[in-house]
Design a protein around this motif. Sequence first.
Motif, PDB file in Angstrom:
ATOM      1  N   VAL A   1     -38.312  47.433  24.615  1.00  0.00           N
ATOM      2  CA  VAL A   1     -39.320  48.377  25.099  1.00  0.00           C
ATOM      3  C   VAL A   1     -40.682  47.851  24.685  1.00  0.00           C
ATOM      4  CG1 VAL A   1     -40.161  50.749  25.070  1.00  0.00           C
ATOM      5  CG2 VAL A   1     -37.701  50.294  24.844  1.00  0.00           C
ATOM      6  N   PHE A   2     -41.501  47.511  25.657  1.00  0.00           N
ATOM      7  CA  PHE A   2     -42.853  47.013  25.407  1.00  0.00           C
ATOM      8  C   PHE A   2     -43.813  48.190  25.512  1.00  0.00           C
ATOM      9  CE2 PHE A   2     -40.421  43.355  26.516  1.00  0.00           C
ATOM     10  CZ  PHE A   2     -41.007  42.282  25.864  1.00  0.00           C
ATOM     11  N   VAL A   3     -44.691  48.318  24.526  1.00  0.00           N
ATOM     12  CA  VAL A   3     -45.631  49.440  24.480  1.00  0.00           C
ATOM     13  C   VAL A   3     -47.049  48.884  24.483  1.00  0.00           C
ATOM     14  CG1 VAL A   3     -46.421  51.464  23.193  1.00  0.00           C
ATOM     15  CG2 VAL A   3     -43.986  50.841  23.199  1.00  0.00           C
ATOM     16  N   GLY A   4     -47.873  49.354  25.416  1.00  0.00           N
ATOM     17  CA  GLY A   4     -49.267  48.931  25.450  1.00  0.00           C
ATOM     18  C   GLY A   4     -49.989  49.348  24.185  1.00  0.00           C
ATOM     19  N   TYR A   5     -50.688  48.399  23.581  1.00  0.00           N
ATOM     20  CA  TYR A   5     -51.394  48.671  22.319  1.00  0.00           C
ATOM     21  C   TYR A   5     -52.897  48.675  22.554  1.00  0.00           C
ATOM     22  CZ  TYR A   5     -52.950  48.436  17.500  1.00  0.00           C
ATOM     23  OH  TYR A   5     -53.558  48.722  16.290  1.00  0.00           O
ATOM     24  N   ASP A   6     -53.552  49.715  22.030  1.00  0.00           N
ATOM     25  CA  ASP A   6     -55.006  49.813  22.080  1.00  0.00           C
ATOM     26  C   ASP A   6     -55.503  50.036  20.661  1.00  0.00           C
ATOM     27  OD1 ASP A   6     -57.738  50.951  22.387  1.00  0.00           O
ATOM     28  OD2 ASP A   6     -57.258  50.868  24.521  1.00  0.00           O
ATOM     29  N   SER A   7     -56.434  49.194  20.223  1.00  0.00           N
ATOM     30  CA  SER A   7     -56.896  49.253  18.829  1.00  0.00           C
ATOM     31  C   SER A   7     -57.547  50.586  18.484  1.00  0.00           C
ATOM     32  CB  SER A   7     -57.873  48.108  18.564  1.00  0.00           C
ATOM     33  OG  SER A   7     -58.975  48.151  19.464  1.00  0.00           O
TER      34      SER A   7
ATOM     35  N   SER B   1     -54.553  47.600  30.182  1.00  0.00           N
ATOM     36  CA  SER B   1     -54.580  47.989  31.591  1.00  0.00           C
ATOM     37  C   SER B   1     -53.835  46.987  32.471  1.00  0.00           C
ATOM     38  CB  SER B   1     -56.027  48.139  32.071  1.00  0.00           C
ATOM     39  OG  SER B   1     -56.082  48.486  33.441  1.00  0.00           O
ATOM     40  N   LEU B   2     -54.054  45.694  32.247  1.00  0.00           N
ATOM     41  CA  LEU B   2     -53.402  44.672  33.059  1.00  0.00           C
ATOM     42  C   LEU B   2     -52.374  43.846  32.293  1.00  0.00           C
ATOM     43  CD1 LEU B   2     -56.440  43.406  35.168  1.00  0.00           C
ATOM     44  CD2 LEU B   2     -54.725  45.110  35.789  1.00  0.00           C
ATOM     45  N   THR B   3     -52.499  43.784  30.965  1.00  0.00           N
ATOM     46  CA  THR B   3     -51.529  42.995  30.189  1.00  0.00           C
ATOM     47  C   THR B   3     -50.119  43.559  30.309  1.00  0.00           C
ATOM     48  OG1 THR B   3     -52.045  44.261  28.188  1.00  0.00           O
ATOM     49  CG2 THR B   3     -53.241  42.189  28.519  1.00  0.00           C
ATOM     50  N   ARG B   4     -49.985  44.825  30.697  1.00  0.00           N
ATOM     51  CA  ARG B   4     -48.658  45.428  30.871  1.00  0.00           C
ATOM     52  C   ARG B   4     -47.798  44.625  31.840  1.00  0.00           C
ATOM     53  NH1 ARG B   4     -49.865  51.079  32.425  1.00  0.00           N
ATOM     54  NH2 ARG B   4     -51.940  50.604  31.600  1.00  0.00           N
ATOM     55  N   PHE B   5     -48.460  43.966  32.801  1.00  0.00           N
ATOM     56  CA  PHE B   5     -47.712  43.252  33.826  1.00  0.00           C
ATOM     57  C   PHE B   5     -47.173  41.912  33.336  1.00  0.00           C
ATOM     58  CE2 PHE B   5     -50.529  46.170  36.129  1.00  0.00           C
ATOM     59  CZ  PHE B   5     -49.563  46.906  36.808  1.00  0.00           C
ATOM     60  N   LEU B   6     -47.478  41.567  32.090  1.00  0.00           N
ATOM     61  CA  LEU B   6     -46.871  40.397  31.453  1.00  0.00           C
ATOM     62  C   LEU B   6     -45.509  40.725  30.843  1.00  0.00           C
ATOM     63  CD1 LEU B   6     -50.014  38.899  29.681  1.00  0.00           C
ATOM     64  CD2 LEU B   6     -48.778  37.899  31.620  1.00  0.00           C
ATOM     65  N   THR B   7     -45.124  41.999  30.883  1.00  0.00           N
ATOM     66  CA  THR B   7     -43.866  42.430  30.253  1.00  0.00           C
ATOM     67  C   THR B   7     -42.664  41.590  30.682  1.00  0.00           C
ATOM     68  OG1 THR B   7     -44.591  44.693  29.812  1.00  0.00           O
ATOM     69  CG2 THR B   7     -42.227  44.343  30.088  1.00  0.00           C
ATOM     70  N   PRO B   8     -42.423  41.360  31.973  1.00  0.00           N
ATOM     71  CA  PRO B   8     -41.246  40.553  32.337  1.00  0.00           C
ATOM     72  C   PRO B   8     -41.282  39.151  31.757  1.00  0.00           C
ATOM     73  CG  PRO B   8     -42.112  41.704  34.249  1.00  0.00           C
ATOM     74  CD  PRO B   8     -43.141  41.845  33.156  1.00  0.00           C
ATOM     75  N   PHE B   9     -42.459  38.520  31.769  1.00  0.00           N
ATOM     76  CA  PHE B   9     -42.581  37.168  31.206  1.00  0.00           C
ATOM     77  C   PHE B   9     -42.326  37.184  29.704  1.00  0.00           C
ATOM     78  CE2 PHE B   9     -44.972  33.724  29.250  1.00  0.00           C
ATOM     79  CZ  PHE B   9     -44.576  32.628  30.010  1.00  0.00           C
ATOM     80  N   LEU B  10     -42.891  38.170  29.016  1.00  0.00           N
ATOM     81  CA  LEU B  10     -42.724  38.258  27.565  1.00  0.00           C
ATOM     82  C   LEU B  10     -41.288  38.557  27.164  1.00  0.00           C
ATOM     83  CD1 LEU B  10     -45.931  40.311  26.682  1.00  0.00           C
ATOM     84  CD2 LEU B  10     -45.569  37.864  26.296  1.00  0.00           C
ATOM     85  N   SER B  11     -40.570  39.266  28.019  1.00  0.00           N
ATOM     86  CA  SER B  11     -39.200  39.644  27.675  1.00  0.00           C
ATOM     87  C   SER B  11     -38.267  38.446  27.640  1.00  0.00           C
ATOM     88  CB  SER B  11     -38.660  40.675  28.673  1.00  0.00           C
ATOM     89  OG  SER B  11     -38.421  40.087  29.942  1.00  0.00           O
ATOM     90  N   ALA B  12     -38.564  37.418  28.449  1.00  0.00           N
ATOM     91  CA  ALA B  12     -37.799  36.166  28.457  1.00  0.00           C
ATOM     92  C   ALA B  12     -36.298  36.423  28.597  1.00  0.00           C
ATOM     93  CB  ALA B  12     -38.094  35.356  27.191  1.00  0.00           C
ATOM     94  N   GLN B  13     -35.942  37.270  29.547  1.00  0.00           N
ATOM     95  CA  GLN B  13     -34.535  37.594  29.756  1.00  0.00           C
ATOM     96  C   GLN B  13     -34.321  38.073  31.181  1.00  0.00           C
ATOM     97  OE1 GLN B  13     -34.293  41.213  27.075  1.00  0.00           O
ATOM     98  NE2 GLN B  13     -33.559  42.147  28.984  1.00  0.00           N
ATOM     99  N   ASP B  14     -33.057  38.191  31.572  1.00  0.00           N
ATOM    100  CA  ASP B  14     -32.687  38.868  32.802  1.00  0.00           C
ATOM    101  C   ASP B  14     -32.329  40.311  32.450  1.00  0.00           C
ATOM    102  OD1 ASP B  14     -33.060  36.721  34.538  1.00  0.00           O
ATOM    103  OD2 ASP B  14     -31.033  35.958  34.207  1.00  0.00           O
TER     104      ASP B  14
END
Length: 240
Positions: free
Chosen positions: A5-11, A61-74
């Motif tokens: 589970v990827f969660v968007g982080y805001d400082s 706002s846009l980094t969320r769309f890196l989730t599939p790449f960051l997950s490195a899995q099927d």
Amino acid sequence: MSLKVFVGYDSREDIAWQVCRHSIERHSDGNVIVIPVRQPALRELGLYTRTYDVGSSTEFSLTRFLTPFLSAQDGWVVFCDCDFLFTTDVREVLNGLDDSKALYCVQHDYSPAHDVKMDGKKQTSYPRKNWSSFMVLNCSHPDVKALTPDVVNSANPAFLHRFEWIKDQNDIGALPLDWNFLEGEYPKLERTPRVIHYTNGGPWFDQWQNCDYADLWLQERALYLAAPEVSSEPETRLAS
């Protein structure tokens, strides 16, 4: 395999992230991997290179769309904003999903009730607003696999948020409303939603102390603050 589970982080909202993470882990008995999506770390890794957008309401706002790449899995992974509170096991969202779909989300159709959100940011209205705030992504789908850092760094924000990168829009599956219940945008439910989204602002802001379900968030915060400190898992450090 544990669900990621990827969660968007805001400082500006660290406590929101901490409480969101705690609610996910508590209801799943810790059998998930919760990973913060932090823009500075992604910039350091060269995965996010877009010009800083001072108008963005969040750092993810846009980094969320890196989730599939960051997950490195099927298979399935989840993304959510940090201003979420889970009241059930997030893994239940996987029940009955169609593996031919690229993505599942709650398909909201509404006009924002407030002109200003969170810490004074202007509220905007656009097609498919808040669809991307909770995404169950099928990393085995070719359109999701094609969502590379190059695409995320170059595409128009509307192209990303409106899921125009999914070639067949029938590949967007619908989740029930209470998997991303927008507090303040819908009437309070008799039954507690499975996932509460404090999209306009939550109890971590002084002016939102009396919003619907504030008591549940404050209870979760108390549990988080009372919990013993635990060393970060390697997966968490990877994106921190």
